[in-house]
Write a protein that holds these residues in place. Sequence first.
Motif, mmCIF file in Angstrom:
data_model
loop_
_atom_site.group_PDB
_atom_site.id
_atom_site.type_symbol
_atom_site.label_atom_id
_atom_site.label_comp_id
_atom_site.label_asym_id
_atom_site.label_seq_id
_atom_site.Cartn_x
_atom_site.Cartn_y
_atom_site.Cartn_z
ATOM 1 N N LEU A 21 2.020 6.204 -4.004
ATOM 2 C CA LEU A 21 2.995 5.800 -2.912
ATOM 3 C C LEU A 21 3.875 6.843 -2.467
ATOM 4 C CD1 LEU A 21 4.229 2.329 -4.432
ATOM 5 C CD2 LEU A 21 2.829 2.808 -2.430
ATOM 6 N N ARG A 22 4.294 7.975 -3.273
ATOM 7 C CA ARG A 22 4.846 9.081 -3.059
ATOM 8 C C ARG A 22 4.106 10.021 -1.912
ATOM 9 N NH1 ARG A 22 7.994 10.553 -8.729
ATOM 10 N NH2 ARG A 22 9.725 9.155 -8.291
ATOM 11 N N ALA A 23 2.727 9.916 -2.222
ATOM 12 C CA ALA A 23 1.965 10.760 -1.345
ATOM 13 C C ALA A 23 1.879 9.893 -0.001
ATOM 14 C CB ALA A 23 0.496 10.821 -1.881
ATOM 15 N N THR A 24 1.971 8.594 0.024
ATOM 16 C CA THR A 24 1.883 7.996 1.128
ATOM 17 C C THR A 24 3.259 7.906 2.023
ATOM 18 O OG1 THR A 24 0.355 6.242 0.262
ATOM 19 C CG2 THR A 24 1.739 5.590 2.088
ATOM 20 N N MET A 25 4.283 7.994 1.400
ATOM 21 C CA MET A 25 5.622 8.065 2.166
ATOM 22 C C MET A 25 5.816 9.681 2.524
ATOM 23 S SD MET A 25 9.525 7.249 0.329
ATOM 24 C CE MET A 25 9.508 9.018 -0.450
ATOM 25 N N ASP A 26 5.214 10.340 1.798
ATOM 26 C CA ASP A 26 5.353 11.840 2.313
ATOM 27 C C ASP A 26 4.302 12.110 3.278
ATOM 28 O OD1 ASP A 26 7.152 12.198 0.492
ATOM 29 O OD2 ASP A 26 6.013 13.272 -1.113
ATOM 30 N N GLY A 27 3.609 11.307 3.870
ATOM 31 C CA GLY A 27 2.635 11.573 4.953
ATOM 32 C C GLY A 27 1.128 12.337 4.374
ATOM 33 N N ARG A 28 1.304 12.457 3.120
ATOM 34 C CA ARG A 28 -0.046 13.175 2.822
ATOM 35 C C ARG A 28 -1.064 12.153 2.768
ATOM 36 N NH1 ARG A 28 1.318 14.646 -2.601
ATOM 37 N NH2 ARG A 28 3.158 13.470 -2.513
ATOM 38 N N MET A 38 3.358 -4.019 11.883
ATOM 39 C CA MET A 38 4.343 -4.931 11.537
ATOM 40 C C MET A 38 5.764 -4.195 11.776
ATOM 41 S SD MET A 38 3.275 -7.776 11.599
ATOM 42 C CE MET A 38 3.813 -9.191 10.264
ATOM 43 N N GLY A 39 5.897 -2.682 11.975
ATOM 44 C CA GLY A 39 6.746 -2.059 12.149
ATOM 45 C C GLY A 39 7.545 -1.749 10.725
ATOM 46 N N LEU A 40 6.538 -1.544 9.794
ATOM 47 C CA LEU A 40 7.369 -1.281 8.491
ATOM 48 C C LEU A 40 7.172 0.171 7.905
ATOM 49 C CD1 LEU A 40 5.624 -4.333 6.631
ATOM 50 C CD2 LEU A 40 7.891 -4.156 8.014
ATOM 51 N N ASP A 41 8.296 0.642 7.394
ATOM 52 C CA ASP A 41 8.203 2.316 6.795
ATOM 53 C C ASP A 41 8.762 1.928 5.322
ATOM 54 O OD1 ASP A 41 7.431 3.540 9.461
ATOM 55 O OD2 ASP A 41 9.295 2.935 9.789
ATOM 56 N N LEU A 42 7.799 2.620 4.606
ATOM 57 C CA LEU A 42 8.318 3.027 2.893
ATOM 58 C C LEU A 42 9.333 4.179 3.191
ATOM 59 C CD1 LEU A 42 7.995 2.378 0.140
ATOM 60 C CD2 LEU A 42 5.831 4.140 0.158
ATOM 61 N N VAL A 43 10.600 3.977 2.787
ATOM 62 C CA VAL A 43 11.377 4.876 2.930
ATOM 63 C C VAL A 43 11.868 5.481 1.466
ATOM 64 C CG1 VAL A 43 12.195 4.204 5.001
ATOM 65 C CG2 VAL A 43 13.512 3.275 3.101
ATOM 66 N N GLN A 44 11.677 4.563 0.487
ATOM 67 C CA GLN A 44 12.213 5.270 -0.846
ATOM 68 C C GLN A 44 10.980 4.385 -2.021
ATOM 69 O OE1 GLN A 44 16.538 4.620 -1.727
ATOM 70 N NE2 GLN A 44 15.888 4.661 -3.994
ATOM 71 N N VAL A 45 10.670 5.590 -2.863
ATOM 72 C CA VAL A 45 9.878 5.205 -4.186
ATOM 73 C C VAL A 45 10.622 5.696 -5.332
ATOM 74 C CG1 VAL A 45 7.537 5.325 -4.898
ATOM 75 C CG2 VAL A 45 7.957 5.122 -2.561
ATOM 76 N N ASP A 46 10.712 5.009 -6.255
ATOM 77 C CA ASP A 46 11.398 5.162 -7.580
ATOM 78 C C ASP A 46 10.349 4.472 -8.657
ATOM 79 O OD1 ASP A 46 13.350 7.186 -6.685
ATOM 80 O OD2 ASP A 46 14.435 4.931 -6.088
ATOM 81 N N PRO A 47 10.446 4.635 -9.966
ATOM 82 C CA PRO A 47 9.709 4.242 -10.923
ATOM 83 C C PRO A 47 10.476 2.679 -10.815
ATOM 84 C CG PRO A 47 10.237 6.377 -11.701
ATOM 85 C CD PRO A 47 10.974 6.004 -10.454
ATOM 86 N N GLY A 48 9.307 1.682 -10.577
ATOM 87 C CA GLY A 48 9.842 0.305 -10.704
ATOM 88 C C GLY A 48 10.656 -0.271 -9.458
ATOM 89 N N ALA A 49 10.796 0.508 -8.464
ATOM 90 C CA ALA A 49 11.629 0.122 -7.203
ATOM 91 C C ALA A 49 11.199 0.773 -5.945
ATOM 92 C CB ALA A 49 12.895 0.423 -7.639
#
Length: 155
Positions: A21-28, A38-49
């Motif tokens: 998920l971090r690689a997805t959020m960073d665009g890798r 659907m106009g959605l963006d992942l903007v924060q990824v932390d363990p469990g959240a």
Amino acid sequence: MNGALPFDRDRLIAMPGLDYLRATMDGRIATPPIWSLMGLDLVQVDPGAVVFRGTPGPEHGNATGTVHGGWYGTLLDAALGCAVMTEVPASANHATLEYKVNITRVARAGQMLEARAHVQHHGRRTGVAVAEVRGVEDGKLYATGSTTCIVLEGG
């Protein structure tokens, strides 16, 4: 895709969910196509959240001119499932068994909403998460949701 690697099931299974998920959020790694639809963006990824932001467009409306319930469901399913995914180890995957959506306020096209999801339980076979959707500008509650996901060893 702007240089992002396309979806690859083997790569997904080889990485812990948090790293994927971090690689997805960073665009890798490319995001799932439904997120852009659907106009959605992942903007924060932390363990469990995780945190997603979304802005429904006119194409996400229903017959009454408000945001279709399916849009809220997609936003919540993405956030809830990804929260669980942060706890999934390499060599495993997950799938939604059930999810529930409660819409508490009407949203309009062009209004940015934010879904914050966190894991309540993560075991060897299941993960449970809850989320709230709030307006970015007004802070008001627009929807809540919950999910149970199954963890699939070996993907």
